[in-house]
Design a protein around this motif. Structure first.
Motif, PDB file in Angstrom:
ATOM      1  N   GLU A 209       0.665  -1.224  -0.021  1.00  0.00           N
ATOM      2  CA  GLU A 209      -0.148  -0.002  -0.138  1.00  0.00           C
ATOM      3  C   GLU A 209       0.802   1.411  -0.119  1.00  0.00           C
ATOM      4  N   THR A 210       2.069   1.240   0.801  1.00  0.00           N
ATOM      5  CA  THR A 210       2.680   2.271   0.998  1.00  0.00           C
ATOM      6  C   THR A 210       3.560   2.760  -0.528  1.00  0.00           C
ATOM      7  N   LEU A 211       4.151   1.609  -1.006  1.00  0.00           N
ATOM      8  CA  LEU A 211       4.735   1.711  -2.321  1.00  0.00           C
ATOM      9  C   LEU A 211       4.053   2.160  -3.396  1.00  0.00           C
ATOM     10  N   CYS A 212       2.757   1.678  -3.204  1.00  0.00           N
ATOM     11  CA  CYS A 212       1.908   1.994  -4.680  1.00  0.00           C
ATOM     12  C   CYS A 212       1.489   3.556  -4.337  1.00  0.00           C
ATOM     13  N   SER A 213       1.421   4.078  -3.258  1.00  0.00           N
ATOM     14  CA  SER A 213       1.202   5.426  -3.129  1.00  0.00           C
ATOM     15  C   SER A 213       2.357   6.323  -3.572  1.00  0.00           C
ATOM     16  N   VAL A 214       3.641   5.710  -3.706  1.00  0.00           N
ATOM     17  CA  VAL A 214       4.826   6.626  -4.219  1.00  0.00           C
ATOM     18  C   VAL A 214       5.059   6.362  -5.603  1.00  0.00           C
ATOM     19  N   PHE A 215       5.038   5.135  -5.972  1.00  0.00           N
ATOM     20  CA  PHE A 215       5.356   4.687  -7.305  1.00  0.00           C
ATOM     21  C   PHE A 215       4.406   4.815  -8.263  1.00  0.00           C
ATOM     22  N   LYS A 216       4.620   5.204  -9.477  1.00  0.00           N
ATOM     23  CA  LYS A 216       3.450   5.118 -10.827  1.00  0.00           C
ATOM     24  C   LYS A 216       3.459   3.851 -11.214  1.00  0.00           C
ATOM     25  N   THR A 217       4.421   3.091 -11.285  1.00  0.00           N
ATOM     26  CA  THR A 217       4.244   1.776 -11.929  1.00  0.00           C
ATOM     27  C   THR A 217       3.788   0.758 -10.849  1.00  0.00           C
ATOM     28  N   ARG A 218       3.285  -0.067 -11.371  1.00  0.00           N
ATOM     29  CA  ARG A 218       2.756  -1.496 -10.604  1.00  0.00           C
ATOM     30  C   ARG A 218       3.628  -2.716 -11.055  1.00  0.00           C
ATOM     31  N   ARG A 219       4.765  -2.349 -11.611  1.00  0.00           N
ATOM     32  CA  ARG A 219       5.668  -3.387 -11.743  1.00  0.00           C
ATOM     33  C   ARG A 219       6.813  -3.756 -10.858  1.00  0.00           C
ATOM     34  N   PHE A 220       6.585  -4.389  -9.854  1.00  0.00           N
ATOM     35  CA  PHE A 220       7.391  -4.491  -8.679  1.00  0.00           C
ATOM     36  C   PHE A 220       8.374  -5.876  -8.749  1.00  0.00           C
ATOM     37  N   ASN A 221       9.515  -5.804  -8.536  1.00  0.00           N
ATOM     38  CA  ASN A 221      10.452  -7.008  -8.367  1.00  0.00           C
ATOM     39  C   ASN A 221      10.144  -7.515  -6.773  1.00  0.00           C
ATOM     40  N   ILE A 222       9.531  -8.245  -6.471  1.00  0.00           N
ATOM     41  CA  ILE A 222       9.177  -8.547  -4.977  1.00  0.00           C
ATOM     42  C   ILE A 222      10.104  -9.515  -4.277  1.00  0.00           C
ATOM     43  N   LEU A 252       3.403 -17.838  -1.628  1.00  0.00           N
ATOM     44  CA  LEU A 252       3.137 -17.472  -2.793  1.00  0.00           C
ATOM     45  C   LEU A 252       1.537 -16.909  -3.135  1.00  0.00           C
ATOM     46  N   LYS A 253       0.778 -18.153  -2.734  1.00  0.00           N
ATOM     47  CA  LYS A 253      -0.670 -17.747  -2.630  1.00  0.00           C
ATOM     48  C   LYS A 253      -1.067 -16.512  -1.991  1.00  0.00           C
ATOM     49  N   ARG A 254      -0.406 -16.517  -0.893  1.00  0.00           N
ATOM     50  CA  ARG A 254      -0.816 -15.194  -0.002  1.00  0.00           C
ATOM     51  C   ARG A 254      -0.414 -13.805  -0.623  1.00  0.00           C
ATOM     52  N   VAL A 255       0.546 -13.838  -1.195  1.00  0.00           N
ATOM     53  CA  VAL A 255       1.414 -12.779  -1.859  1.00  0.00           C
ATOM     54  C   VAL A 255       0.607 -12.550  -2.842  1.00  0.00           C
ATOM     55  N   ALA A 256       0.363 -13.502  -3.599  1.00  0.00           N
ATOM     56  CA  ALA A 256      -0.258 -13.305  -5.081  1.00  0.00           C
ATOM     57  C   ALA A 256      -1.590 -12.816  -4.632  1.00  0.00           C
ATOM     58  N   GLU A 257      -2.441 -12.930  -3.573  1.00  0.00           N
ATOM     59  CA  GLU A 257      -3.708 -12.226  -3.262  1.00  0.00           C
ATOM     60  C   GLU A 257      -3.607 -10.842  -3.028  1.00  0.00           C
ATOM     61  N   LEU A 258      -2.437 -10.320  -2.407  1.00  0.00           N
ATOM     62  CA  LEU A 258      -2.063  -8.971  -2.153  1.00  0.00           C
ATOM     63  C   LEU A 258      -1.791  -8.251  -3.349  1.00  0.00           C
ATOM     64  N   CYS A 259      -0.825  -8.964  -4.129  1.00  0.00           N
ATOM     65  CA  CYS A 259      -0.599  -8.293  -5.448  1.00  0.00           C
ATOM     66  C   CYS A 259      -1.711  -7.847  -6.278  1.00  0.00           C
ATOM     67  N   LYS A 260      -2.666  -8.891  -6.089  1.00  0.00           N
ATOM     68  CA  LYS A 260      -3.968  -8.643  -7.060  1.00  0.00           C
ATOM     69  C   LYS A 260      -4.936  -7.668  -6.482  1.00  0.00           C
ATOM     70  N   LYS A 261      -4.792  -7.442  -5.276  1.00  0.00           N
ATOM     71  CA  LYS A 261      -5.523  -6.355  -4.215  1.00  0.00           C
ATOM     72  C   LYS A 261      -5.001  -4.938  -4.989  1.00  0.00           C
ATOM     73  N   HIS A 262      -3.678  -5.043  -4.861  1.00  0.00           N
ATOM     74  CA  HIS A 262      -2.904  -3.523  -5.082  1.00  0.00           C
ATOM     75  C   HIS A 262      -2.637  -3.331  -6.690  1.00  0.00           C
TER      76      HIS A 262
END
Length: 632
Positions: A209-222, A252-262
């Protein structure tokens, strides 16, 4: 000097273009060559029109700046440039988590150089070196970027057609954060998060959530690489054994859910998909990853094959790379590749090795149509090498991926036009690790004598079995060669720093060996001469410390400098202590010098009759060089 006229280019281009011209030593103003910039077409074209204007046609903004880097060549030979990017993303990843955090001014300079090469993405590898307001201990006293600094860099990079993208960790490599007791509730082991615990995913949710408020891209290396101890700490004690493969699947399943959310489109390092099936190693010429592992990658995730070591230097290495590439191509979606510019084994880069390996890696990306390419620049164990010391391989990737050229690719002309440093001079920066008795070192990344020779204890000499007395004249001569380049306009200070280091090593490299030789032969006169050489060596060390300090403050935030300063202080104090010990022995106050009497063994425990390729070893961690540094 070449002069350009920007009167007819779009207003949004003028300010960043003027900044770029400063780096290229090109002037702008009236009566210069008129420049026409047109955002059209498919690729980059730079040519002279019939009326003498210099036309730069580009399809991506970063290509306009790459076009400027071609200006000197086109003005000189008049031959048009036509290029087409064979990539979707060409990323440079700068490590800002291993002590050194590049300051905002340095990152802005880096952005300009990336644009001139044609990169369209910059990742700052931040394990915990970014602000999470709800977690004040995250990155505490580590020089973390504030959210305001990140926003400033996002906007600045956009001016040059460069996307600033997050490169973070969401499983392992979090030692610096997890060391704080306030994170004990989400800590499995010293550097790995507790998989399956709700608090872990609340933390990651807030991170996204915090990083999405700063970066314009949604391409993240996690991240998610090298989580070797996954499931072996607090989770094992509380919940019992679960295989790493299963834990990765859960996470991976839980993180994927968070990625989809954001709305995040994640890249993920791929090694944790391979290790369970290859005896806990990543690189294998034989491993066949099971279909179940391939199917475990969530939809929308891009696995990234990272390889900094294997290429066609021999049959074994080539077989490993080719099999690993083949296995990655079996993933159902697109894959990425990450190569490396070597500067993470101490103070000197390894440009020669980087160029050789990068040639094969870039050619393979072209061959297999890989469109997401990252060039990493790690800074393990203290960020000792300059961030600007390893440009040649970065440019090589750009040249190949813009021209589609497989095979030999010359970067020397463009390298000098952009950076004002010749290829030969960049290779000169490698030389502190090119000691005389190391044949073939240019194709071996894992050798860093200029680091461990500096940290090798003056008296105990853990590394002495790997040292030759011919190192002293080698470093004395090399110091003069490096100092001769210290007035270079752009990066002369980098040459000065390594010149000062080599001046220290002209004495320090062989000091412990020569002390032992004189002591064991009962040559008291020579023992005193060697001991007396410590005084001027300490003076040279003080000079190096000051020069290195200037380099650090020029490139990095002040945080992190405490590490090299304490290391240099330890060297200085041990040198003084060694001199006092020898003096006490010469005065008869000590009956013997015990460390000089004990037999010296190979530091890497090789057989005693091993061939004398003494520097075929690496010691990249300061606390591994003194024999008894880590006391338990």
């Amino acid at each position: 000097m070449i002069k350009l006229d920007f009167e007819n280019i779009h207003e949004s281009l003028k300010a960043p273009a003027l900044e770029a011209l400063e780096l290229l030593d090109i002037e702008e103003g009236e009566h210069g060559i008129p420049v026409i910039a047109e955002n059209k077409g498919d690729g980059l074209e730079v040519y002279f029109s019939n009326n003498g204007a210099l036309v730069i046609e580009y399809s991506r903004l970063c290509e306009f700046f790459r076009g400027l880097s071609h200006v000197k060549k086109i003005v000189n030979d008049g031959i048009p440039v036509r290029e087409k990017a064979h990539f979707e993303w060409l990323t440079y990843m700068a490590d800002v988590s291993r002590g050194g955090v590049h300051n905002v001014k340095s990152v802005k300079l880096l952005i300009k150089y990336l644009a001139l090469m044609g990169y369209n993405d910059l990742m700052l590898y931040t394990e915990d070196t970014y602000e999470l307001p709800k977690y004040p201990y995250f990155g505490h006293q580590r020089g973390k970027y504030t959210l305001a600094e990140l926003r400033e860099l996002v906007e600045y990079a956009e001016l040059f057609g460069v996307t600033l993208s997050p490169c973070i960790q969401t499983l392992g490599h979090l030692f610096s954060a997890l060391k704080w007791p306030c994170f004990s509730n989400i800590k499995d082991t010293s550097d790995v998060l507790y998989v399956g615990k709700e608090e872990t995913y609340e933390f990651l949710d807030y991170m996204f959530e915090t990083l999405c408020s700063v970066f314009k891209t949604r391409r993240f290396n996690i991240g998610m690489d090298e989580a070797h101890s996954l499931g072996t700490g607090a989770r094992l004690e509380k919940e019992g054994h679960v295989s790493r493969g299963k834990l990765m699947e859960i996470h991976l399943k839980r993180v994927a859910e968070l990625c989809k959310k954001h709305g995040i489109k994640p890249l993920i390092w791929s090694d944790m998909f391979f290790r369970p099936y290859a005896d806990d190693i990543y690189y294998s010429k034989d491993v066949v990853i099971p279909q179940s592992a391939i199917d475990s990658v969530p939809e929308g995730f891009t696995p990234v094959y990272w390889d900094y070591y294997n290429f066609d230097r021999d049959e074994e290495s080539k077989a490993i790379f080719d099999n690993m590439m083949a296995q990655h191509l079996r993933f159902k979606g697109p894959i990425g590749f990450a190569g490396c510019t070597w500067r993470y084994l101490g103070f000197a880069p390894n440009n020669a090795f980087s160029l050789i390996s990068s040639k094969y890696h870039a050619d393979s990306c072209l061959e297999h149509g890989i469109r997401d390419i990252t060039v990493t620049s790690w800074s393990n164990n203290g960020c000792e090498a300059s961030m600007f010391s390893a440009f040649p391989a970065m440019l090589l990737y750009a040249q190949k991926l813009y021209t589609g050229c497989r095979g030999e690719t010359d970067v020397s002309g463009m390298l000098y036009d952009i950076f004002g440093v010749s290829l030969e001079d960049f290779i000169l920066l490698d030389q502190p690790n090119r000691v005389p008795d190391a044949p073939g070192i240019e194709v071996s990344a894992g050798r860093n004598p200029c680091k461990w020779l500096l940290y090798n204890d003056c008296l105990c000499g853990k590394m002495d079995r790997h040292i030759s007395t011919e190192y002293a004249p080698f470093y004395a001569e090399l110091s003069e060669k490096l100092y001769a380049k210290k007035d270079l306009k752009r990066f002369g200070y980098v040459f000065e720093t390594l010149g000062a280091l080599c001046k220290v090593l002209a004495t320090k490299a062989t000091l412990s060996v020569e002390l032992r030789n004189a002591y064991l032969s009962k040559d008291l006169k020579r023992l005193k001469e060697v001991s007396d050489s410590i005084t001027p060596m300490i003076e040279d060390l003080d000079v190096f410390t000051e020069v290195y300090r200037r380099q650090w403050f020029k490139e990095n935030k002040l945080f992190g400098y405490e590490s090299p300063e304490m290391r240099f202080g330890a060297i200085r104090q041990r040198a003084l202590g060694t001199q006092k010990t020898v003096e006490a022995y010469l005065k008869g106050e000590l009956d013997s010098i015990e460390p000089l009497e004990e037999a010296v063994l190979y530091s890497d425990c090789r057989p005693d009759d091993s061939p004398r390729n003494k520097v075929a070893t690496v010691e990249n961690y300061f606390d591994c060089v003194p024999v008894t540094f880590s006391l338990r």
